[in-house]
Design a protein around this motif. Structure first.
Motif, PDB file in Angstrom:
ATOM      1  N   GLN A   1       0.832  -1.205   0.000  1.00 53.60           N
ATOM      2  CA  GLN A   1       0.000   0.000   0.000  1.00 53.60           C
ATOM      3  C   GLN A   1       0.857   1.241   0.000  1.00 53.60           C
ATOM      4  OE1 GLN A   1      -3.263   0.361   2.520  1.00 53.60           O
ATOM      5  NE2 GLN A   1      -3.985  -1.684   2.072  1.00 53.60           N
TER       6      GLN A   1
ATOM      7  N   ALA B   1       2.214   1.445  -3.442  1.00 57.45           N
ATOM      8  CA  ALA B   1       1.186   1.862  -4.401  1.00 57.45           C
ATOM      9  C   ALA B   1       1.004   3.373  -4.341  1.00 57.45           C
ATOM     10  CB  ALA B   1      -0.129   1.148  -4.112  1.00 57.45           C
ATOM     11  N   ALA B   2       0.964   3.922  -3.131  1.00 57.11           N
ATOM     12  CA  ALA B   2       0.790   5.368  -2.986  1.00 57.11           C
ATOM     13  C   ALA B   2       1.975   6.103  -3.616  1.00 57.11           C
ATOM     14  CB  ALA B   2       0.655   5.737  -1.512  1.00 57.11           C
TER      15      ALA B   2
ATOM     16  N   ARG C   1       2.461  12.828   2.144  1.00 54.29           N
ATOM     17  CA  ARG C   1       1.100  12.435   1.803  1.00 54.29           C
ATOM     18  C   ARG C   1       0.875  10.941   2.049  1.00 54.29           C
ATOM     19  NH1 ARG C   1      -2.933  14.958  -1.113  1.00 54.29           N
ATOM     20  NH2 ARG C   1      -1.464  16.504  -1.836  1.00 54.29           N
TER      21      ARG C   1
ATOM     22  N   ARG D   1       0.071  10.804   5.632  1.00 52.81           N
ATOM     23  CA  ARG D   1      -1.200  11.416   6.005  1.00 52.81           C
ATOM     24  C   ARG D   1      -2.385  10.595   5.505  1.00 52.81           C
ATOM     25  NH1 ARG D   1      -4.562  15.249   4.259  1.00 52.81           N
ATOM     26  NH2 ARG D   1      -3.416  15.669   2.347  1.00 52.81           N
ATOM     27  N   ARG D   2      -2.263  10.039   4.305  1.00 60.97           N
ATOM     28  CA  ARG D   2      -3.423   9.386   3.702  1.00 60.97           C
ATOM     29  C   ARG D   2      -3.445   7.869   3.896  1.00 60.97           C
ATOM     30  NH1 ARG D   2      -7.766  10.401   2.553  1.00 60.97           N
ATOM     31  NH2 ARG D   2      -8.130  10.544   0.323  1.00 60.97           N
ATOM     32  N   VAL D   3      -2.274   7.258   4.068  1.00 62.83           N
ATOM     33  CA  VAL D   3      -2.251   5.791   4.134  1.00 62.83           C
ATOM     34  C   VAL D   3      -1.792   5.289   5.507  1.00 62.83           C
ATOM     35  CG1 VAL D   3      -1.294   3.693   3.119  1.00 62.83           C
ATOM     36  CG2 VAL D   3      -1.845   5.642   1.652  1.00 62.83           C
TER      37      VAL D   3
END
Ligand SMILES: Nc1ncnc2c1ncn2[C@@H]1O[C@H](COP(=O)(O)OP(=O)(O)OP(=O)(O)O)[C@@H](O)[C@H]1O
Ligand SMILES: [Mg+2]
Lengths: 308, 365
Positions: free
Chosen positions: A204, A207-208, A217, A220-222
């Motif tokens: 993951q 992938a980000a 980011r 923050r997002r994952v």
């Protein structure tokens, strides 16, 4: 699963004898070590302050005077108990700051442990984190005192480096206190975050990154959403324990500063006022719980997630 | 936009282990290219070198002619679909799909609109507000494709994206993938150990074995004109005869095998000379009973058993001097129905349909 199914599953796995013992022992622990003492404390806090021989007599009547005292003090209506209130809010605020600082410090350490460090290096890091906590809490606090004292290691080093001309009083300015408090419960911050992060699928993160995300980011997002239960759990424990700490404030606190627990301690031990001590302790406990629950609601964390 | 991808003298080492050995390959812009090889042959490793998660130990990766050395995966014009998809479970479907746009600072309204377009493309209209967990395996698959496409890559990299699906869904997704590739027109680099997937979807295929590319070509070439024993045994079914080259002429060799002297077309680049160890391969559908007498190669055999496959029969035969049973497939007609186990038959095959390769490693199984 319903609680009943849980219980049946528990029974099936452990057999009748062991189940009874485990449930009995846990029940005993919770009842006699946690619930009953707290109930006594709560009861005490609502009664008049009388010496033990008079407990149970009519003079030991119910009253709210100790709670009132916390707000209004001994003076008449309209004047506030500025000293105690100030210490109370300062304690809560400082505990929050210490918690935030710990979270900010431990997040990258936990991330490194969970995703980057491998094998021997990771084990070495864990040892370096854990071993200092084999030393008794009081000794650790005194060690910090020596570190931050007027002729301490830090002052000597800073003066030798020419940063300071004369020793800086880290103790008076409470820097020693905050450092000591911050260090005291650091493991309780690192390990829940580490646990949560370890279960994150590395793909993951990749992938980000592949989709163009910057390091910030990705976190923050994952990573952060995934680790949120761990972060909350760590923050809750550190906040509660910091607000309720006694040894570090006693040893490292500056002369002019009090931690709220010290006021409670004084009420019990110096003033012999168990009723007021109990009332103050209950106020601290309830305030901390309410604050934690409110913050959890604000950050949309459910209680169940923390126990994951 | 679409780009050509080139690997030049690429070596990838993990310590002493060589995962990719002197890879040279050019993948044309806009083509559907597959790497096909058994598990552990280095396919994922090669793909990671293209996507930027790994720098080759030696050699260059070029995308659209530009050297990618030192350029991270977030800066390359590629998008990778992971073997396990790696969708973000804590984001909704539409947030997943438009993550690449969020990264670029595109506003929520425009992202939402783009998500709806892409959901249309992958035949999941109106499902944007679901969570990933609420989708079926095939739907997740398609969301992963949409998420990668939203980044508008010049090259899409797919690491066995269908391996988690059941057979039926896998077959349907093959067609869909090929379809999507035609519509978006970008280069697809697809990794698989399933030759069926590679043959049905790809313009070109590289067959890999232990970090080496054995042969590159379209499906037909690999099937009809394998260059090595590994390709001949890995792609499609094949019957094998081991032997030694007796005589080598231009365009035909004679190999002395336990089943007799067999004539075959030499594989490209095999450079077979008299005395070399060689393998002769013949496809099950190229073996014949009926007109065997007119053919250059003839073998005596017993019919061992046969399996009915609907439109054709699969016949297993014990050939004189062969180690393994031979396989023959024939159209289901009256003549085929007359063939019974136990019968003594003569098999024949044309020399130009048989391939002689240098003796070498075979595909397992
Ligand atoms: N980081 C690494 N360190 C050491 N060896 C590695 C590493 N990554 C891959 N390998 C080795 O490289 C070889 C190729 O691995 P790779 O993952 O590319 O195989 P693959 O062809 O994708 O296989 P599969 O079809 O099973 O996914 C394997 O033998 C593997 O053990
Ligand atoms: Mg792989």
């Amino acid at each position: 699963m319903t609680p009943l199914r849980h219980l049946r599953e528990f029974h099936r796995r452990n057999g009748a004898g062991l189940s009874l013992f485990l449930i009995g022992a846990t029940g005993f622990w919770i009842l006699f070590m946690i619930v009953l003492p707290q109930l006594f404390m709560a009861d005490f806090s609502f009664r008049a302050n009388v010496p033990p021989p008079k407990w149970g007599t009519p003079e030991h009547y119910y009253t709210l005077e100790h709670y009132r005292y916390m707000i209004y003090g001994g003076g008449g209506e309209g004047s506030f108990n500025v000293i105690d209130l100030r210490v109370f809010f300062k304690t809560i605020g400082a505990a929050m700051l210490v918690t935030l600082f710990d979270a900010a410090l431990c997040y990258p350490i936990a991330w490194h442990l969970a995703q980057a460090a491998r094998g021997g290096w990771a084990r070495l890091m864990v040892l370096a984190l854990v071993v200092p906590f084999w030393v008794n809490e009081i000794l650790r606090a005194f060690a910090f005192h020596i570190l931050f004292g007027a002729s301490g290691v830090l002052n000597s080093a800073l003066m030798a480096a020419g940063v300071l001309d004369e020793p800086y009083d880290f103790v008076r300015e409470n820097i020693a206190l905050y450092a000591g408090l911050g260090y005291a419960f650091i493991l309780l911050m690192i390990f829940p975050i580490y646990n949560a992060m370890e279960s994150l699928d590395k793909n993951q993160v990749e992938a980000a990154r592949d989709l163009g995300a910057s390091r910030w980011r990705i976190h923050r997002r994952v990573v952060m959403p995934h680790a949120k239960p761990g972060i909350t759990s760590g923050c809750t424990m550190v906040f509660m324990l910091t607000a309720g700490a006694l040894a570090a404030p006693q040893i490292l606190g500056g002369p002019g500063s009090l931690w709220f627990t010290q006021i409670i301690y004084q009420a019990f031990n110096q003033a012999g006022n168990w009723a007021r001590g109990s009332a103050y302790a209950i106020i601290l406990l309830v305030s901390c719980i309410v604050l934690v629950l409110a913050l959890m609601k604000a950050f949309k964390v459910r209680l169940g997630e923390i126990a994951r | 936009m679409t780009s050509e991808v080139a690997l030049e003298n690429v070596w990838i080492r993990f310590g002493d282990f060589v995962a990719a050995r002197d890879i040279n390959i050019t993948i044309r812009a806009g083509e559907f290219f597959s790497f096909l090889g058994p598990s552990g042959c280095g396919k994922t490793t090669l793909l990671r070198a293209v996507s930027g998660f790994l720098e080759p130990s030696e050699g260059r990766v070029l995308i659209g002619g530009a050297d990618m050395a030192g350029i991270g995966p977030n800066k390359r014009p590629t998008a990778l679909i992971f073997q396990n998809l790696a969708l973000f479970p804590l984001m909704s479907v539409w947030e997943n799909i438009t993550f690449a746009l969020e990264v670029r600072g595109v506003g929520a309204a425009r992202r939402r609109k783009r998500a709806d377009e892409l959901l249309e493309l992958i035949a999941l209209p109106g499902q944007g507000d679901k969570t990933v967990g609420e989708l079926s395996g095939g739907q997740r698959q398609r969301v992963a494709i949409a998420r990668a496409l939203a980044a508008e890559p010049e090259v899409l990299l797919l690491d066995e994206p269908l391996s988690a699906l059941d057979l039926k869904l896998r077959q349907r997704m093959r067609t869909e993938l090929r379809d999507i590739q035609r519509r978006v027109g970008i280069t697809f680099i697809y990794i698989t150990h399933d030759q069926g997937e590679a043959l049905t979807m790809s313009d070109n295929i590289a067959v890999m074995r232990e970090g080496v590319i054995e042969q590159v070509g379209d499906g037909n070439t690999l099937y009809d004109r394998p260059n090595t024993a590994f390709v001949a045994s890995f792609v499609g079914e094949n019957n094998l005869f081991r032997g030694t080259v007796g005589a080598a002429e231009r365009g035909a060799v004679t190999v002395e095998t336990a089943a007799g002297a067999l004539r075959a077309r030499p594989a490209t680049g095999a450079a077979l000379a008299a005395g070399d160890d060689a393998f002769v391969f013949i496809r099950p559908e190229s073996l014949r009973f009926d007109d065997a007498m007119e053919m250059e190669n003839r073998i005596g055999a017993h019919i061992q058993r046969r399996e009915f496959e609907g439109s054709f029969w699969q016949v297993f035969l014990d050939a004189d001097g062969a180690e393994q049973p031979l396989k023959l497939s024939m159209v289901n007609d009256d003549a085929a129905a007359a063939r019974r186990p136990g019968q003594r038959v003569t098999l024949g095959f044309a020399a130009e349909l048989a391939v002689a390769t240098r003796a070498g490693p075979l595909a397992a199984g």
